[in-house]
Design an enzyme around this catalytic site. Sequence first.
Site, PDB file in Angstrom:
ATOM      1  N   LEU A 174       4.971   5.491   2.473  1.00  0.00           N
ATOM      2  CA  LEU A 174       6.210   4.707   2.425  1.00  0.00           C
ATOM      3  C   LEU A 174       7.117   5.200   1.313  1.00  0.00           C
ATOM      4  CD1 LEU A 174       4.807   1.119   2.942  1.00  0.00           C
ATOM      5  CD2 LEU A 174       6.182   2.421   4.542  1.00  0.00           C
ATOM      6  N   GLY A 175       6.518   5.715   0.260  1.00  0.00           N
ATOM      7  CA  GLY A 175       7.328   6.184  -0.851  1.00  0.00           C
ATOM      8  C   GLY A 175       6.458   6.398  -2.059  1.00  0.00           C
ATOM      9  N   GLY A 176       7.102   6.757  -3.142  1.00  0.00           N
ATOM     10  CA  GLY A 176       6.359   6.968  -4.375  1.00  0.00           C
ATOM     11  C   GLY A 176       7.163   6.437  -5.527  1.00  0.00           C
ATOM     12  N   GLY A 177       6.550   5.639  -6.370  1.00  0.00           N
ATOM     13  CA  GLY A 177       7.256   5.109  -7.522  1.00  0.00           C
ATOM     14  C   GLY A 177       6.690   5.714  -8.782  1.00  0.00           C
ATOM     15  N   GLY A 226       2.651   5.609  -8.646  1.00  0.00           N
ATOM     16  CA  GLY A 226       1.818   6.232  -7.631  1.00  0.00           C
ATOM     17  C   GLY A 226       2.414   6.098  -6.244  1.00  0.00           C
ATOM     18  N   VAL A 267       2.780   5.083  -2.236  1.00  0.00           N
ATOM     19  CA  VAL A 267       2.595   3.856  -1.476  1.00  0.00           C
ATOM     20  C   VAL A 267       2.441   4.201   0.004  1.00  0.00           C
ATOM     21  CG1 VAL A 267       3.568   1.604  -0.942  1.00  0.00           C
ATOM     22  CG2 VAL A 267       4.065   2.669  -3.128  1.00  0.00           C
ATOM     23  N   ASP A 303      11.127  -2.228 -15.808  1.00  0.00           N
ATOM     24  CA  ASP A 303      11.608  -1.134 -14.955  1.00  0.00           C
ATOM     25  C   ASP A 303      12.451  -1.678 -13.807  1.00  0.00           C
ATOM     26  OD1 ASP A 303      11.957   1.480 -14.315  1.00  0.00           O
ATOM     27  OD2 ASP A 303       9.970   1.783 -13.438  1.00  0.00           O
TER      28      ASP A 303
END
Length: 824
Positions: free
Chosen positions: A507-510, A513, A515, A624
Site C-alpha cells: 500500500l505504501g511506505g512510511g 516501514g 505497509v 510527524d
Amino acid sequence: MAPPCSSALVLPCLLVIAMAALQSAVVFADTVTAKRPLSGSQSALVSKRRKFALGFFQPENSQHWYLGIWYNQISKHTPVWVANRGTPISNPDTSQLTIATDGNMVLLDNSTTAIWSTNISKIASNSTVGVILDTGNLVLADESNTSIIHWQSFDHFGNTWLPGGKLGRNNKLAGVSTRLVAWKARNDPSPGVFSLELDPNGTSQYLLEWSITQQYWTSGNWTGRIFADVPEMTGCYPSSTYTFDYVNGENESESYFVYDLKDESVLTRFFLSEMGQIQFLTWIYAAKDWMPFWSQPKVKCDVYSLCGPFSVCTENALTSCSCLRGFSEQNVGEWLQGDHTSGCRRNVELQCSSNASVMGRTDGFYTMANVRLPSNAESVVVIGNDQCEQACLRSCSCTAYSYNGSCSLWHGDLINLQDVSAISSQGSSTVLIRLAASELSGQKKKNTKNLITIAIVATSVLVLMIAALFFIFRRRMVKETTRVEGSLIAFTYRDLKSVTKNFSEKLGGGAFGLVFKGSLPDATVVAVKKLEGFRQGEKQFRAEVSTIGNIQHVNLIRLLGFCSEKSRRLLVYEYMPNGSLDKQLFDNKKHVLSWNTRYQIALGIARGLDYLHEKCRDCIIHCDIKPENILLDGSFAPKVADFGLAKLMGRDISRVLTTARGTVGYIAPEWIAGTAVTAKADVFSYGMTLLEIVSGRRNVQGRRRRQEQQDDGGAAADRPFPLVAAGRLFCGGGGRREEMVSAVVDGRLGGDADMGEAERACRVAFWCIQDDENARPAMATVVQVLEGLVEIGVPPIPRSLQFLAELADQSNYLQFFSDLLPSN
Ligand SMILES: *[C@@H]1O[C@H](CO)[C@@H](O)[C@H](O)[C@H]1NC(C)=O
Ligand SMILES: *[C@@H]1O[C@H](CO)[C@@H](O)[C@H](O)[C@H]1NC(C)=O
Ligand SMILES: *[C@@H]1O[C@H](CO)[C@@H](O)[C@H](O)[C@H]1NC(C)=O
Ligand SMILES: *[C@@H]1O[C@H](CO)[C@@H](O)[C@H](O)[C@H]1NC(C)=O
Ligand SMILES: *[C@@H]1O[C@H](CO)[C@@H](O)[C@H](O)[C@H]1NC(C)=O
Ligand SMILES: *[C@@H]1O[C@H](CO)[C@@H](O)[C@H](O)[C@H]1NC(C)=O
Ligand SMILES: *[C@@H]1O[C@H](CO)[C@@H](O)[C@H](O)[C@H]1NC(C)=O
Ligand SMILES: *[C@@H]1O[C@H](CO)[C@@H](O)[C@H](O)[C@H]1NC(C)=O
Ligand SMILES: *[C@@H]1O[C@H](CO)[C@@H](O)[C@H](O)[C@H]1NC(C)=O
C-alpha cells in the site's frame, strides 16, 4: 504538561542536566604532568571549553579498556582517537597516563610496563606536559610554553579525522602519511583492514584501501576546487558550513587536505567505519544521534572483500554478509560484532586436494544465480559448459566457474561475490561453486525411481500438512478474533503472511516501514505495517502497543493487532480505502477535494490531535503530522495514522528528514534547534498541513517537484509559494478576499470555497506556525476556531516563514542528502 516526543529524549536530557551540574562543581584539568598522572575509570581530562575528554573507556560490548579521546558534551559515547588501539589494558585503576623521565607521554599498565608511548627519540625540552585541546587534539608540549608542540595526536589519526587536522603525506619522507585506519570491529579499536590515505604515489587523490594493497574507491584528483569524483563538494550544504582546502606542496614538504567548520557549535565526525565506508556525520542535538550526510562508497557491497572469502554480500539487507552454501563463518564472534573480513571456510575439504578423487569420488558444483561476479577471473578458451567445468575440476585451486558463452575460472579465495537478486536482473550472472561431493549428495546421483517415490510421498505429506495447518490456522484466527473483542489480536508472523498473501500487495511506505494490504478470515480488510529499524525489546513493544491499542477516536486510525516474533514487529491497522491525504491533495489529477471536504478534513485532524494531546489517558505527541500520515476512509473522513510510533521507535530526526521527501517543512523550529519538544510541535506541523489543505500545494517543494511542475507547463511553478503569499496577506494586516482566493486557496476549486472558512483556516494556520510555542494555540482552541465558536485575531509574521523560504532554496541540499539513503 505533555510528555516530549520520545522517552529516548527525556532521560539523556536529565542526565545531561545532572552532569552539567556536577561538572560545574568540579574543576576539570586539561593537562597531564609527571606529578599529576591520569588514572582510573572515573577520571578524565577535559579540554578548556569542555568539548573533548581524554580518559579510559570501554567500547560497547567490550571487556577491554582503552585510553582515548571522545566528545565530552554529547550523550552518545563516541571515541575519536585511541592510544593503545591494539593493546587494551586490563584495569584502568592500576594504569596511568603520565610523562616519562625522557619527556615522552606514556601509558603504563600496572604502573610498570609502557604499552603505549609518544615515542620521540630526542625531546628538546627538559619538562613536558600532555594537553587535550578543544579541537580534540592531544599534544605533548613544553610545560613553560604549550605552543611548542613536540607530538600531537592529529599526526596519528585513528579512524576519525577531526576538523583542523591534516590528512596527507610527507613528500620528503616516502611512506610517511597520516592515514585513517578503521577499527577492526564495532567493539575493537585495533587496526582493521580498511584505510584511507592520500595517494602515496604523489597524485592528489585519496584512496580507500583494503590491506593497503587493494584500492576500492578514489576521490579523483583535486581540481583546484573539489575532488573530481566528489561533485557533492560543490553542494550548498558543505560550502556554507565548511571551509576546506587542499595544499599540494610541490616544493613544500607535505601535501594535505584540511577542513574546518564555520560554526563551532556544529559537531561533525568524518570517520572510516569498520565496514570500510567513509562516513561524514553531523550531531543532531534534537535526536541525540549522529546523522550521516555523506558516505562513500555509496554501495556497501562495493567495499573490497567486505564479507571476506566465500561469502556473499547483499545490498540493503539487514545482514549484508552471509556464507555460501557449504561454508560457515570463520570466526563467529567477529561476525557478530560486524567484522566479516575473515569470511567463511569450507565445511568439508575439497576432495581434489585430499586425493579422494583417486577413489572415484570427485568434487561437484552447485549453481548460484543472480550474482555479480568477482572481477579477478581467469578466462579459459573452451567449448561448452562441460568443458568449462572440467577445466575447473582439473585444477585443485579452482573454486568456482561461470560459463556464459565464455568460460571464467576463479582460483583460491572467492571474494566480492554479490547477491543482486533483490536489485535487478540486469547485469546479473550465474556462478557455480565447487564443493566436496559429500556436501552435494542428496542433490544428484539419486536414481529416478527413488526420486519419484520420494517426491510422491513428500507431496502427499506436504498437502496433508498444509490442509491441517490451514484448518488450525482458520480456527485459531476466528477464535482469537472473537475472544479478544475490543482489544488487540496477537498475530503470528505466519498468520500475517497468509493474511497479506505473503506481503504481495504493497500500500505504501512510511517513515517506519512498508505497509501491505491484507484480509482477515472474516473478510475485514486490514493494513499491515512491517516496522523497520526497530530498537525495543519484546516487553516494551507489547506495553507500547497496548497503550496505542487503547486509544480510540473517530479521527484516529484504529490498531487492530500486532505481531512480535523474534526480531519481527508488525502492526495491523484498519484499512482506509481512500489512502493518504497527500495523494488526494497533490497527486490526484482526476478528483479535486471539494472545499467542504477539505474543511471537514482539517477539523477532523484537529479533533484527533486534540484527543491525542489532552483527552486520552496516556497522552501522546505525534511528532510527524503531515499529509502522508492522514488517511481517508470511504467517505473522506480523516484519520490520523502512525501516532505513538515516534515513541515506540525512538524518534530520530534523520529518519524524519530522510525517509519522506518534504517532511522538513512540517518540523517545528524548536525541534530543529534541539530544545525539548512539546505538543506544540504537533500544532506547528498541523498549521503547515492546514495551509497545504487550503492551497492544495506543498509549502516547501524539493527541486524534483518543482521541476515536475515546470514540466507541467510552468504556470504553477511561477507562483510564489502559497505560504509566502498568505503570509504577506494575513500578516500584513489582511488583504481583500478576492486577492486571498487567487493567492492562497487552491486554484483548482475555481473559487468555489467558503471565504469565511478560508480566512479562519488561514488565520489559525498562521497562529499554529508561530515561532514561540506559547503563542501557538492548543489543538482544542484550533477546533473551536474552525467550528466558528471562537474568533481569532490577525497573526504576527512568524520568523519560520523566512526559515522555510530558505529551506525551499536549500532543496538542493535536501535532495543531495536524501539521495544518499536507500529510498523506499
Ligand atoms: C597487570 O596485572 C594483572 C592482574 O594483576 C595481570 O593479569 C596482567 O597481566 C598485568 N599486566 C601486565 C602488563 O603486567
Ligand atoms: C618507538 O619507535 C621505535 C623506532 O622509531 C620502534 O622500534 C619502537 O617499537 C617504538 N616503540 C613504541 C612503544 O611504539
Ligand atoms: C630546563 O633547562 C633550562 C635550560 O635549558 C634550565 O634553565 C631550567 O632550569 C631547566 N629546568 C628544569 C626544571 O630542569
Ligand atoms: C611560545 O612559543 C611560541 C611559538 O614558538 C612563541 O611564538 C611565543 O612567543 C612563546 N610564548 C612565550 C610566552 O614564550
Ligand atoms: C604506485 O606505484 C607503484 C609502482 O609504480 C605501483 O605498483 C602502484 O600500483 C601505484 N599505486 C597507486 C596507488 O597508484
Ligand atoms: C591525477 O593526476 C595525475 C598527475 O598528477 C595523473 O597522472 C593521473 O592520471 C590523474 N588521475 C586521473 C584519474 O585523472
Ligand atoms: C619549486 O622549485 C623549483 C625549482 O627548485 C622552482 O623553479 C619553482 O619556481 C618552485 N615553485 C614554487 C611554487 O615555489
Ligand atoms: C596424493 O597422492 C600422491 C601420490 O598418489 C601423494 O604423493 C600425495 O602425497 C598425496 N597427497 C595427499 C594430500 O594425500
Ligand atoms: C560473459 O562474461 C564475461 C565475464 O564476466 C563478460 O565479459 C561477457 O561480456 C559475458 N558475455 C555474455 C555474452 O554475456
